[in-house]
Design an enzyme around this catalytic site. Structure first.
Site, PDB file in Angstrom:
ATOM      1  N   ALA A 289      25.465  61.140  31.450  1.00 54.35           N
ATOM      2  CA  ALA A 289      26.476  62.185  31.344  1.00 54.35           C
ATOM      3  C   ALA A 289      26.034  63.365  30.487  1.00 54.35           C
ATOM      4  CB  ALA A 289      27.777  61.598  30.800  1.00 54.35           C
ATOM      5  N   LEU A 290      25.233  63.131  29.464  1.00 52.77           N
ATOM      6  CA  LEU A 290      24.788  64.244  28.620  1.00 52.77           C
ATOM      7  C   LEU A 290      23.863  65.203  29.365  1.00 52.77           C
ATOM      8  CD1 LEU A 290      24.217  62.553  25.154  1.00 52.77           C
ATOM      9  CD2 LEU A 290      25.992  64.204  25.787  1.00 52.77           C
TER      10      LEU A 290
ATOM     11  N   CYS B 212      30.149  58.258  34.421  1.00 53.26           N
ATOM     12  CA  CYS B 212      30.995  57.175  33.920  1.00 53.26           C
ATOM     13  C   CYS B 212      30.548  56.803  32.519  1.00 53.26           C
ATOM     14  CB  CYS B 212      30.896  55.968  34.848  1.00 53.26           C
ATOM     15  SG  CYS B 212      31.885  54.569  34.282  1.00 53.26           S
TER      16      CYS B 212
ATOM     17  N   ILE C 175      31.707  54.451  29.346  1.00 52.72           N
ATOM     18  CA  ILE C 175      32.569  53.331  28.981  1.00 52.72           C
ATOM     19  C   ILE C 175      32.452  53.092  27.483  1.00 52.72           C
ATOM     20  CG2 ILE C 175      33.025  50.875  29.329  1.00 52.72           C
ATOM     21  CD1 ILE C 175      31.869  51.240  32.184  1.00 52.72           C
TER      22      ILE C 175
ATOM     23  N   HIS D 231      29.127  56.455  19.673  1.00 49.83           N
ATOM     24  CA  HIS D 231      28.366  57.067  20.775  1.00 49.83           C
ATOM     25  C   HIS D 231      29.272  57.468  21.942  1.00 49.83           C
ATOM     26  CE1 HIS D 231      24.734  58.040  22.963  1.00 49.83           C
ATOM     27  NE2 HIS D 231      25.144  57.305  23.983  1.00 49.83           N
TER      28      HIS D 231
ATOM     29  N   ASN E  69      35.438  68.147  37.177  1.00 54.74           N
ATOM     30  CA  ASN E  69      34.857  67.190  36.248  1.00 54.74           C
ATOM     31  C   ASN E  69      35.398  65.797  36.535  1.00 54.74           C
ATOM     32  OD1 ASN E  69      33.898  65.666  34.149  1.00 54.74           O
ATOM     33  ND2 ASN E  69      34.437  67.127  32.560  1.00 54.74           N
TER      34      ASN E  69
ATOM     35  N   ARG F 219      39.338  53.390  39.021  1.00 56.04           N
ATOM     36  CA  ARG F 219      39.488  54.836  39.176  1.00 56.04           C
ATOM     37  C   ARG F 219      38.424  55.478  40.071  1.00 56.04           C
ATOM     38  NH1 ARG F 219      41.659  53.009  34.811  1.00 56.04           N
ATOM     39  NH2 ARG F 219      43.380  54.047  33.770  1.00 56.04           N
TER      40      ARG F 219
END
Length: 154
Positions: free
Chosen positions: A60-61, A84, A86, A92, A117, A131
């Site tokens: 994601a980063l 995703c 979690i 973090h 997003n 989801r």
């Protein structure tokens, strides 16, 4: 179609749109399901497969940087971020969730391009799995709706 929370929903037509998708590979089972649902919904909205560019990044980063490269190309009407995150036992989660979200927003505002997003932020894998399909579809609809809106406002 009318939704009590959203008012009158616009007719969505993606037949003339070019869409870029950035998918984080971390938690790939979930992000792959997000991607499949997103692509299926884009097709249902008329976006041709030839007008979709899909790239993947480690996590994601890295999503905002890839979005920025796609936006810099000026070839797209809308972009979609898929990922995703979690929650774990450390800070973090907050770092990745906050920084990736801020980065996605920054790219969209700086380039004037809509970015849907769909980077999930959940407490556990079960929430993410619950989801993944709906959020993938939602991302496609948001991208098309916002691209149409910006075209109309231009």
């Amino acid at each position: 179609m009318k939704n009590a929370n959203q008012g009158t929903l616009p007719a969505l037509d993606g037949s003339q749109l070019r869409v870029g998708i950035v998918q984080a590979r971390f938690n790939e089972d979930v992000t792959g399901a997000l991607l499949n649902a997103c692509r299926d919904e884009l097709a249902a909205l008329g976006v041709s497969n030839e007008n979709i560019e899909h790239v993947s990044v480690p996590g994601a980063l890295e999503v905002p940087l890839a979005l920025q490269a796609l936006a810099d190309s000026e070839r797209f009407d809308a972009l979609i971020a898929l990922g995703c995150i979690i929650r774990g036992e450390t800070y973090h989660f907050e770092l990745v969730a906050n920084e990736s979200g801020a980065g996605v927003t920054k790219v969209g505002l700086e380039h004037g391009i809509p970015i849907a997003n769909a980077i999930l932020t959940t407490e556990n894998m079960a929430q993410a799995v619950a989801r993944q399909v709906d959020k993938g579809r939602d991302a496609a609809r948001v991208a098309v709706e916002m691209a149409q809106l910006l075209e109309r406002l231009a």
